[in-house]
Structure formats: C-alpha cells, structure tokens
Design an enzyme around this catalytic site. Structure first.
Site, short mmCIF file in Angstrom:
data_model
loop_
_atom_site.label_atom_id
_atom_site.label_comp_id
_atom_site.label_asym_id
_atom_site.label_seq_id
_atom_site.Cartn_x
_atom_site.Cartn_y
_atom_site.Cartn_z
N HIS A 17 0.83 -1.22 0.00
CA HIS A 17 0.00 0.00 0.00
C HIS A 17 0.86 1.26 0.00
O HIS A 17 0.51 2.27 0.61
CB HIS A 17 -0.99 0.00 1.18
CG HIS A 17 -2.14 -0.93 0.96
ND1 HIS A 17 -3.25 -0.58 0.22
CD2 HIS A 17 -2.33 -2.22 1.34
CE1 HIS A 17 -4.08 -1.62 0.18
NE2 HIS A 17 -3.54 -2.62 0.83
N ASP A 19 2.63 1.91 -3.21
CA ASP A 19 2.87 2.27 -4.62
C ASP A 19 2.08 3.51 -5.02
O ASP A 19 2.59 4.38 -5.73
CB ASP A 19 2.66 1.10 -5.60
CG ASP A 19 1.26 0.51 -5.62
OD1 ASP A 19 0.45 0.81 -4.71
OD2 ASP A 19 0.97 -0.27 -6.55
N GLY A 114 -8.22 -13.97 -7.39
CA GLY A 114 -8.76 -13.52 -6.10
C GLY A 114 -7.87 -13.88 -4.93
O GLY A 114 -8.29 -13.81 -3.78
N LEU A 117 -2.52 -12.39 -5.95
CA LEU A 117 -1.26 -12.70 -6.64
C LEU A 117 -1.21 -12.00 -8.00
O LEU A 117 -0.42 -12.36 -8.86
CB LEU A 117 -1.11 -14.22 -6.81
CG LEU A 117 -1.11 -15.01 -5.50
CD1 LEU A 117 -1.06 -16.51 -5.77
CD2 LEU A 117 0.06 -14.60 -4.60
N SER A 118 -2.08 -11.01 -8.19
CA SER A 118 -2.05 -10.20 -9.40
C SER A 118 -2.45 -10.94 -10.66
O SER A 118 -1.83 -10.78 -11.71
CB SER A 118 -0.64 -9.68 -9.63
OG SER A 118 -0.55 -8.38 -9.33
N SER A 120 -4.94 -10.33 -12.36
CA SER A 120 -5.43 -9.36 -13.36
C SER A 120 -4.26 -8.73 -14.13
O SER A 120 -4.33 -8.59 -15.35
CB SER A 120 -6.33 -8.31 -12.72
OG SER A 120 -5.67 -7.69 -11.66
N GLU A 152 -6.75 -1.40 -16.35
CA GLU A 152 -7.32 -1.74 -15.03
C GLU A 152 -7.97 -0.51 -14.38
O GLU A 152 -9.07 -0.58 -13.85
CB GLU A 152 -6.21 -2.30 -14.14
CG GLU A 152 -6.69 -2.65 -12.76
CD GLU A 152 -6.29 -4.04 -12.31
OE1 GLU A 152 -5.59 -4.76 -13.04
OE2 GLU A 152 -6.70 -4.41 -11.19
N ASP A 164 1.85 -3.84 -9.79
CA ASP A 164 1.59 -5.20 -10.29
C ASP A 164 1.99 -5.37 -11.76
O ASP A 164 2.60 -6.37 -12.14
CB ASP A 164 0.11 -5.55 -10.11
CG ASP A 164 -0.32 -5.48 -8.66
OD1 ASP A 164 0.57 -5.46 -7.78
OD2 ASP A 164 -1.53 -5.42 -8.40
C1 GLA Z 1 -3.03 -4.27 -5.03
C2 GLA Z 1 -2.79 -3.18 -6.07
C3 GLA Z 1 -1.36 -2.67 -6.04
C4 GLA Z 1 -0.92 -2.32 -4.62
C5 GLA Z 1 -1.28 -3.45 -3.66
C6 GLA Z 1 -0.99 -3.09 -2.22
O1 GLA Z 1 -2.32 -5.41 -5.38
O2 GLA Z 1 -3.08 -3.68 -7.36
O3 GLA Z 1 -1.22 -1.57 -6.92
O4 GLA Z 1 -1.46 -1.09 -4.21
O5 GLA Z 1 -2.65 -3.81 -3.75
O6 GLA Z 1 0.38 -2.92 -2.02
#
Ligand code: GLA
Length: 376
Positions: A17, A19, A114, A117-118, A120, A152, A164
């Site tokens: 949290h 970025d 969900g 792990l990114s 998206s 996104e 991400d």
């Molecule tokens: C999600 C968001 C990122 C980042 C994280 C928290 O993964 O996609 O951009 O803010 O939360 O670090």
C-alpha cells in the site's frame, strides 16, 4: 501469424500500500503465469476464449469503457488502451505501426484468481505483449505496463497503483524488483532464498472478504487526505515527526504505515544487497505485517492466524502480501523448519474450522516472455 506471450503473477516481498503514495516496493514474479495467444484478422471484432470461462467473449475493436464487464473487461481494457495509444502516437514517432482490425485471443492461466497474486495484471500484460508482438507495435516493457495499468484503472475501474503490471513486465529470475514508484526507476535485487538455506512459503488463505474493493479506494483517499493536511503532494515526502502531528487518529495511523513501510523496504533492499543477510529481513517482514494490521487495518483474521502460526513454528518473518482482506501471506523460514511451519498453519486453520490453506514454496521467476504456442 500468431504471437504467444506469458506474463506472471507476483508476490510483493515488502512495500504494501505504498505504490500509490509514490513509495518503494519490492515484488518478485511467480512461476505461475497467464498465457495469451493473439492472431490478427479483419473481422472488426475481438473474440476471446479462456480456459476458465464456459463461453467465449466477443466485442467490437472500438470497444469503450462500460461496454464489457466481468473477466473479459481486462482484455477489452487492453485493446482499448492499445488503440488509444496507437491512434495518438507520440510526436515525431511517425505513423503507428498498425491498427487493430480484429483479433482472436486465447487465454490460459495458472495464476489463482482472487488470491492477491495479481492475476489481473498477468492477464492484462500477457494480452498486451501478444498484441504488441502480433501487430509489430514496438512498444517497450514500461509502456506496456502503463497500458495494462490504464486498462485496469480506466476501463475496469479499479484504482490500483503501478506495482503489479511493472512487476509482471520487469521482474527477473532469482531477483526481486526494487521499484521507486515516484521516479519509476527500477533495480533487480538478488533474492535467492534456496541459496541461503531458506524457504519462502506462500500461504493462500482462500479468504476473500467483500470489503476488499471499497476499502482499497478508501485507503487511497485517506492517504491523499493525510498528505494534503501536511501540505505535501504525496506521503513519500512525509517524515515520522510530521505524521505523528496529524490530529486525526485514523489519518495518523494510515500515514504512519506508509512512512514506516517505505523505510522497511529500503532496509530490506540493503540487507539483500549485502551478501549473506537474507535471513535478517525476517523481522522487517513481520513488522510490515503488524503495521498493515494495526495502522493500515487491511489484514483479517485468516491472514493474522497464518502469520502468527508460521512464526510460532520457527518462521523468521511473515506477513500478508497484496491488497489484504484475504488472499495470501508469506513466511520466510529456515528450509529445515518449512515442514513444521506448514503443519502449524494447517493445524491452526483446522482448529478454527477454516478451509485448508494451500501452501507452496516460491522462488523469483522471470517477467513476461514470448513462448511457443501450446500445441494442444
Ligand atoms: C493491489 C494493487 C497494487 C498495490 C497493492 C498493495 O495489489 O493492485 O497496486 O497497491 O494492492 O500494495
């Protein structure tokens, strides 16, 4: 012709949290990835088939935000962002290398959805890379990450930061990616747990809390409000003294997390770059979790139990990773203790009557890459 690219999901080692506060982050790529194959045609439509969806999705090549929802919106968002980019080439860049007149897109993925792990970003980046290659657009990796993020933020409508997509595009095997979200400068930082007889466990709690979406935007707003009360453009410039002077106790806690987390990222990078100090990052990982739990308030019981039971069984450090309110935790353990840590987390979940978590060892993998199409 067909172009096929794979783009990975990521774990954020530390820097959570921050970025969207122009802070410092340290993600690494997972070996789990999404693969997109793209074939250009003249149909005027984009047809997308996914191994996780029963029906293909079809939309016009000039799709606009709001036209497509659900999983296909991530693909439509990329098509939209790429079109906007090539319709308005940078000055002096000459004619765009090619327009989009129709695409056949095939997706398959082993990045859990969900789980924080990114998945998206992996989907957006794989599609953007494959379109870039198929149409010969010549876009560089940072530009592709920016287009994927635009998809996104401005098409799907999720206000995420830049971590991400940049992780998916820029990570290198055996390294974490040190990213300064203000300057966008990056550096590959060696991170090879195996080499130090360590194991980095990923614990997928399978918890998904509905709060995740709305609370994310709420945290962003609080950070912006705290920065503005301090007369700053972003919390990146705030000192601990400044944030502790904030009169609103909630804003104070949110801002304190951001400031201390940015320091922890620098400390972790220093230790990883000083050979032989990988084990020493453990305490910083745990401190990050405590700050996310108590100051930023984005953890949940399932994540807290994963962290505490991992520490109890000998992990050197553990924390939630990603946006929070469910998803995954990570635990750095001496390899000899990894079995006991897994057992301890599973036993704690069993005691709570929760679904068994999925736990595996991760090592930093490569970022997006061109691959041979799947013959099957
Ligand atoms: C999600 C968001 C990122 C980042 C994280 C928290 O993964 O996609 O951009 O803010 O939360 O670090």
């Amino acid at each position: 012709m067909t172009a096929t690219w794979a783009a990975p999901g990521r774990i954020n080692l530390i820097g959570e949290h921050v970025d969207y506060n122009e802070g410092l982050v340290l993600p690494f790529a997972l070996s789990m990835a999404t693969t997109a194959s793209v074939t250009a045609n003249d149909s005027g439509v984009v047809t997308v088939t996914s191994d996780t969806a029963d029906e293909p999705a079809t939309f016009s090549v000039d799709v606009q935000p709001g036209d497509v929802t659900g999983w296909a919106a991530y693909v439509a968002g990329v098509v939209w962002a790429v079109r906007e980019k090539i319709d308005q080439p940078a000055e002096g860049a000459g004619d765009p290398a090619g327009g989009i007149s129709g695409l056949e897109v095939t997706i398959r993925s082993d990045v859990p959805v969900g789980a924080g792990l990114s998945s998206s970003a992996a989907l957006e980046c794989s599609v953007a890379c494959a379109i870039n290659a198929e149409l010969g657009l010549g876009l560089d990796r940072v530009t592709i990450a920016a287009l994927a993020r635009r998809a996104e933020n401005d098409f799907v409508g999720v206000p995420t930061g830049s971590m991400d997509q940049l992780a998916s595009m820029l990570c290198e095997e055996g390294h974490a990616l040190f990213l300064d979200c203000r300057t966008m400068q990056t550096r590959a930082v060696p991170f090879d747990p195996d080499h130090a007889d360590l194991t980095l466990l990923v614990i997928d709690t399978h918890a998904e809390h509905e709060l995740a979406g709305s609370e994310y935007g709420d945290r962003r707003t609080s950070c912006e409000e705290a920065a503005s009360r301090l007369g700053l453009d972003s919390l990146r410039d705030a000192t601990l003294d400044q944030v502790t002077s904030l009169s609103d106790p909630v804003l104070l806690r949110r801002a304190r997390h951001v400031v201390t987390e940015i320091h922890r990222v620098s400390d972790v990078v220093q230790r990883l770059e000083a050979a032989g100090q990988t084990a020493e990052i453990g305490g910083l990982l745990t401190a990050s979790h405590q700050s996310l739990r108590d100051d930023f308030e984005v953890s949940c019981e399932e994540l807290d139990v994963a962290v505490s039971s991992a520490l109890l069984a000998g992990a050197l450090g553990a924390r939630m990773t990603g946006g929070g309110f469910g998803g995954c935790a990570i635990a750095l353990c001496p390899s000899a203790a990894a079995g006991a840590v897994k057992q301890s987390v599973r036993a704690a979940y069993d005691e709570h009557g929760w679904r068994e978590p999925t736990i595996w060892a991760a090592s930093p993998a490569r970022g997006a890459a061109s691959v041979e199409p799947d013959p099957g």
